[in-house]
Design a protein around this motif. Structure first.
Motif, short mmCIF file in Angstrom:
data_model
loop_
_atom_site.label_atom_id
_atom_site.label_comp_id
_atom_site.label_asym_id
_atom_site.label_seq_id
_atom_site.Cartn_x
_atom_site.Cartn_y
_atom_site.Cartn_z
N MET A 83 -44.83 48.99 63.49
CA MET A 83 -44.76 48.53 62.11
C MET A 83 -46.15 48.05 61.67
O MET A 83 -46.77 47.25 62.36
CB MET A 83 -43.73 47.43 61.98
CG MET A 83 -42.37 47.87 62.47
SD MET A 83 -41.04 46.81 61.98
CE MET A 83 -39.65 47.67 62.76
N GLN A 84 -46.60 48.58 60.55
CA GLN A 84 -47.93 48.24 60.05
C GLN A 84 -47.83 47.55 58.70
O GLN A 84 -47.06 47.97 57.84
CB GLN A 84 -48.79 49.51 59.93
CG GLN A 84 -49.12 50.16 61.25
CD GLN A 84 -49.90 49.23 62.18
OE1 GLN A 84 -50.64 48.36 61.74
NE2 GLN A 84 -49.74 49.43 63.47
N PRO A 85 -48.63 46.50 58.48
CA PRO A 85 -48.56 45.78 57.20
C PRO A 85 -49.25 46.55 56.07
O PRO A 85 -50.28 47.19 56.30
CB PRO A 85 -49.29 44.47 57.49
CG PRO A 85 -50.26 44.82 58.59
CD PRO A 85 -49.59 45.90 59.41
N VAL A 86 -48.69 46.47 54.91
CA VAL A 86 -49.33 46.96 53.69
C VAL A 86 -49.72 45.75 52.84
O VAL A 86 -50.86 45.62 52.40
CB VAL A 86 -48.41 47.91 52.91
CG1 VAL A 86 -49.05 48.34 51.60
CG2 VAL A 86 -48.08 49.14 53.77
N LYS A 87 -48.77 44.84 52.63
CA LYS A 87 -49.01 43.56 51.96
C LYS A 87 -48.12 42.52 52.62
O LYS A 87 -47.04 42.85 53.12
CB LYS A 87 -48.65 43.64 50.46
CG LYS A 87 -49.57 44.47 49.62
CD LYS A 87 -49.07 44.54 48.19
CE LYS A 87 -49.30 43.22 47.47
NZ LYS A 87 -48.94 43.33 46.01
N HIS A 88 -48.55 41.27 52.59
CA HIS A 88 -47.71 40.18 53.10
C HIS A 88 -47.91 38.97 52.22
O HIS A 88 -49.05 38.59 51.90
CB HIS A 88 -48.06 39.85 54.56
CG HIS A 88 -46.97 39.09 55.25
ND1 HIS A 88 -46.58 37.82 54.87
CD2 HIS A 88 -46.19 39.42 56.30
CE1 HIS A 88 -45.61 37.40 55.65
NE2 HIS A 88 -45.34 38.35 56.54
N ALA A 89 -46.82 38.32 51.83
CA ALA A 89 -46.86 37.18 50.92
C ALA A 89 -47.71 36.04 51.47
O ALA A 89 -48.36 35.32 50.71
CB ALA A 89 -45.44 36.69 50.64
#
Length: 201
Positions: free
Chosen positions: A182-188
């Motif tokens: 799982m790869q991040p694109v955006k995170h709050a």
């Protein structure tokens, strides 16, 4: 134009169905699978607990061991503890490694957690096992990866196991049946939004 689009779509779906049907026909062996959810993106544990709920829905008994986490209860634990006859839940209890800052204590906790995991991995009545954040314990060498792999391979033949956590070791990836990164694109959190109950824990 609409009729032409519909016809192209129908032909494309027919070709896809033929490909999928051949793959389904070729997959005839039943076996317990070892899944690994890894990567820096969000959703590794969430996916594992979703599968645990799915397994419960199919009447399987479930065992959960949370490595690293456990200093405070998560939503998963609070919910799943409602099913004591179907699910056994063990949280290591010491919290995140950057909070404890005591490697010897972390190793001792990981060993206790692995002892509980082995109970699940040797019980043929348990159909699904979640080893949440085990990859972190392996990354920091709190547990020996070869011993962990041996225990995973010795489990009951139809038992499914999902291992979560960043930085899954290559040895574990090599023996797993299904691996998802799982790869991040955006995170709050990067935008200054605090971890929210029901979303992060």
């Amino acid at each position: 134009m609409t009729e032409e689009l519909n016809e192209r779509h129908r032909a494309r779906m027919q070709r896809k169905k033929e490909v999928v049907d051949k793959k389904i026909e070729a997959a005839r062996r039943d076996a317990g699978v070892l899944l690994v959810n890894t990567g820096n993106g969000k959703g590794k544990s969430s996916s594992a607990f979703g599968m645990a709920i799915r397994a419960l829905g199919h009447g399987m008994k479930v065992g959960v061991v949370q490595f690293i986490k456990g200093a405070k209860s998560t939503g998963e634990e609070l919910f799943l503890q409602r099913f004591p006859d179907e699910l056994r839940f063990y949280a290591m209890g010491e919290g995140y490694t950057w909070e404890t800052q005591d490697r010897e204590r972390d190793i001792a906790c990981a060993e206790r957690a692995w002892a509980r995991a082995k109970e699940f991995l040797t019980d043929p009545a348990i159909g699904f096992v979640v080893l949440d954040e085990l990859n972190i314990a392996l990354k920091y060498r709190y547990l020996d990866v070869q011993r962990v792999i041996e225990d995973l391979r010795a489990r009951p033949v139809m038992q499914h196991v999902v291992v979560t956590g960043r930085a899954a070791p290559p040895e574990l990836i090599a023996v797993a049946d299904t691996v998802t990164e799982m790869q991040p694109v955006k995170h709050a959190f990067a935008a200054g939004i605090a971890a929210q109950p029901g979303v992060e824990w």
